[in-house]
Write an enzyme that holds these catalytic residues in place. Structure first.
Site, PDB file in Angstrom:
ATOM      1  N   ASP A 332      42.725  54.154  27.535  1.00 41.35           N
ATOM      2  CA  ASP A 332      43.229  54.876  28.427  1.00 41.35           C
ATOM      3  C   ASP A 332      44.909  54.558  28.114  1.00 41.35           C
ATOM      4  O   ASP A 332      45.423  53.610  27.426  1.00 41.35           O
ATOM      5  CB  ASP A 332      43.055  54.065  29.781  1.00 41.35           C
ATOM      6  CG  ASP A 332      41.490  54.321  30.293  1.00 41.35           C
ATOM      7  OD1 ASP A 332      41.115  55.352  29.893  1.00 41.35           O
ATOM      8  OD2 ASP A 332      40.820  53.675  30.985  1.00 41.35           O
ATOM      9  N   TYR A 402      37.299  44.058  22.711  1.00 39.29           N
ATOM     10  CA  TYR A 402      38.327  44.138  23.509  1.00 39.29           C
ATOM     11  C   TYR A 402      38.884  42.631  24.152  1.00 39.29           C
ATOM     12  O   TYR A 402      37.995  41.756  23.867  1.00 39.29           O
ATOM     13  CB  TYR A 402      37.853  44.638  24.904  1.00 39.29           C
ATOM     14  CG  TYR A 402      37.513  46.293  24.656  1.00 39.29           C
ATOM     15  CD1 TYR A 402      38.464  47.283  24.965  1.00 39.29           C
ATOM     16  CD2 TYR A 402      36.186  46.471  24.380  1.00 39.29           C
ATOM     17  CE1 TYR A 402      38.111  48.415  24.690  1.00 39.29           C
ATOM     18  CE2 TYR A 402      35.762  47.891  24.012  1.00 39.29           C
ATOM     19  CZ  TYR A 402      36.562  48.834  24.216  1.00 39.29           C
ATOM     20  OH  TYR A 402      36.388  50.257  24.049  1.00 39.29           O
ATOM     21  N   TYR A 475      32.429  52.166  29.058  1.00 39.56           N
ATOM     22  CA  TYR A 475      33.421  51.999  30.212  1.00 39.56           C
ATOM     23  C   TYR A 475      34.142  50.518  30.319  1.00 39.56           C
ATOM     24  O   TYR A 475      33.128  50.042  30.988  1.00 39.56           O
ATOM     25  CB  TYR A 475      33.223  52.889  31.189  1.00 39.56           C
ATOM     26  CG  TYR A 475      33.209  54.429  30.954  1.00 39.56           C
ATOM     27  CD1 TYR A 475      34.601  55.173  30.900  1.00 39.56           C
ATOM     28  CD2 TYR A 475      32.122  54.916  30.773  1.00 39.56           C
ATOM     29  CE1 TYR A 475      34.330  56.710  30.506  1.00 39.56           C
ATOM     30  CE2 TYR A 475      32.233  56.643  30.594  1.00 39.56           C
ATOM     31  CZ  TYR A 475      33.663  57.102  30.444  1.00 39.56           C
ATOM     32  OH  TYR A 475      33.320  58.570  30.417  1.00 39.56           O
TER      33      TYR A 475
END
Length: 517
Positions: A332, A402, A475
């Protein structure tokens, strides 16, 4: 022209039977068209003026300065009635001016000059030629005429053993060697293409059912042995249909119609190279940079994009027409890409310069020195087009790591750390997130959370750093907050409280393919 080549050319021309030779000359066929119809092959097509001179001697005709056979004539009445000047090296240029190059070498020289003017780097080349359909029709007309008039002659039966040469192939035979000499490279299968496109205002005649006449022989092989019959007595089905088509045209298209005034073809020369691919990895340091150019209602979202920064940095060095950016996944706009970086491919369309190893370093330095330090690239290299397939195939297997700054609605306790770290290969069902439903199909996807661990933040009980490794396409934001129950299980449901991501960074993208570090 070497003496040996001249003797060979003289022998070839003098081997032609004088009567049909004179006949074809009277029909205003150029020397090259006559040679190719008789199936004569070799580099003889380069020597137009010598062929004209020898032909004139064979038929007992003394040429003068106005003779259309001679090099240098620009009279449109002297243009070949079959090839429309293509094999005479006469054409109309982009300025609508009639040009007579006179010889193959001069045509090749003009092509090379144009390639240099456009700045193309040539290491090898392939020559492509496109001719108008009317030329094919003219060929059919002449060959059928030759068969009907001369099929009983002994020399005609010998000619059946030779395959007639097309205008396209004859032109390639004429200019390939001069191009190789002037460019200093060999021709063959190459990423760099020289395309000569000839067009004519004349269109093939139509038959009763509305199809073009040369469609009658579309699937046949060019040559007397195939076009005009394979043996002494039989006419093939194709020939029968072709003859019917020609007969139905009556005066519209006959051998006599080739004697009308002819205009030269228009010529367009286009150079092109197959795309090259430059692979590398990028790191994105800003939370206001999208991966691709993002415009909504004519308003840019974010201050820049990875696509534009990388593409605009590399394209001028390769001197291509355009570029396409392909990445191994995406993040994003508010997510940084850190660690080893994300693999990407930049497809440069029609590059004029092939980048060297030193120019790769120049590209990296140019991008990494941009003001603002929004982005960094590394490990740039030229790869083949198979790497695009490898990257796409590797997306399903790759893993991403992440680091997320997470807030929960209650204080974090020690049992939470143990619960989170004990989860391995957790299967998660995710419906398409609400935030992207307007542009993506409503689907349910099963994804894998491979592992997680938590780092406490000193002085805070509700904020912590979550490190996790997931399957590609997961996601992450929705996994943390649950997306109104559309992702299950979620970190919030596992801890039994509300959970939100405040900041998210990609720290590693692992791919078991050519881009793995």
């Amino acid at each position: 022209m070497a003496d040996e080549e001249l003797r060979l050319l003289d022998d070839v021309v003098r081997s032609l039977p004088p009567v049909p030779l004179n006949d074809l000359l009277s029909r205003r066929l150029c020397p090259q068209c006559i040679l190719r119809i008789f199936g004569k092959y070799g580099p003889i097509y380069t020597h137009y003026s010598q062929i004209s001179t020898i032909l004139s001697e064979v038929v007992g005709h003394q040429p003068n300065s106005d003779d259309p056979l001679l090099k240098g004539s620009t009279n449109e009445d002297g243009i070949c009635s079959v090839c429309y000047g293509i094999l005479q090296f006469i054409y109309v240029d982009e300025k609508q001016a009639l040009v007579n190059k006179g010889c193959a070498f001069d045509v090749a020289a003009s092509i090379c000059e144009l390639a240099r003017d456009e700045g193309h780097q040539v290491d090898c080349f392939s020559l492509e030629v496109s001719i108008p359909p009317i030329i094919l029709e003219n060929d059919d007309t002449v060959r059928l005429y030759m068969k009907e008039k001369y099929s009983s002659e002994d020399w005609f039966q010998e000619m059946l053993q030779s395959e007639a040469i097309s205008v396209k192939d004859a032109l390639k035979l004429s200019i390939t060697n001069p191009l190789e000499t002037l460019l200093g490279v060999k021709s063959g299968s190459s990423a760099f293409r020289v395309r000569l496109t000839y067009t004519s205002s004349e269109r093939p005649m139509k038959i009763d059912n509305g199809k073009e006449i040369n469609q009658a022989s579309k699937k046949r092989k060019t040559g007397f042995g195939n076009t005009i019959g394979g043996n002494r007595s039989d006419i093939t089905e194709t020939d029968t249909h072709l003859k019917q088509c020609l007969d139905s045209l009556q005066e519209k298209r006959s051998i006599n119609s080739l004697e009308r005034k002819i205009s030269a073809c228009c010529l367009a020369v286009v150079f092109s190279r197959t795309p090259i691919y430059i692979a590398g990895r990028y790191l994105k340091y800003s939370r206001n940079v999208s991966q691709s150019r993002w415009i909504i209602d004519d308003e840019r979202m974010g201050e820049a994009s990875v696509e534009e920064i990388v593409g605009n940095g590399i394209l001028p060095i390769c001197r291509g027409d355009n570029y396409k950016f392909h990445a191994a996944g995406r993040e994003d706009i508010d997510v940084r890409m850190l660690g080893s970086g994300r693999p990407f491919l930049l497809e440069i369309q029609n590059p004029r310069t092939l980048p060297s190893e030193s120019s790769m370093k120049e590209m990296e330095l140019k991008i990494n020195s941009l003001e603002g330090k929004l982005l960094k690239v590394k490990n740039l290299k030229v790869v083949d087009d198979q790497c695009w397939t490898l990257m796409r195939e590797g997306e399903a297997e790759k893993q991403k790591q992440y680091a997320a700054l997470v807030w929960i609605s209650r204080p974090l306790v020690d049992i939470d750390l143990l619960t989170i770290s004990s989860l391995r290969d957790l299967k998660v069902l995710q419906s398409t997130p609400v935030r992207v439903l307007h542009r993506r199909s409503p689907l349910e996807r099963e994804k894998m959370i491979h592992w997680m661990n938590v780092e406490k933040i000193s002085g805070s009980s509700q904020y912590f750093l979550l490190n996790l490794c997931t399957q590609a396409g997961t996601y992450i934001k929705e996994f943390v907050h649950g997306d109104l129950g559309r992702t299950h299980p979620s970190l919030g449901s596992i801890l039994g409280c509300r959970a939100e991501i405040l900041q998210l960074d990609v720290t590693d993208v692992k791919m078991d393919c050519f881009l793995t570090e």
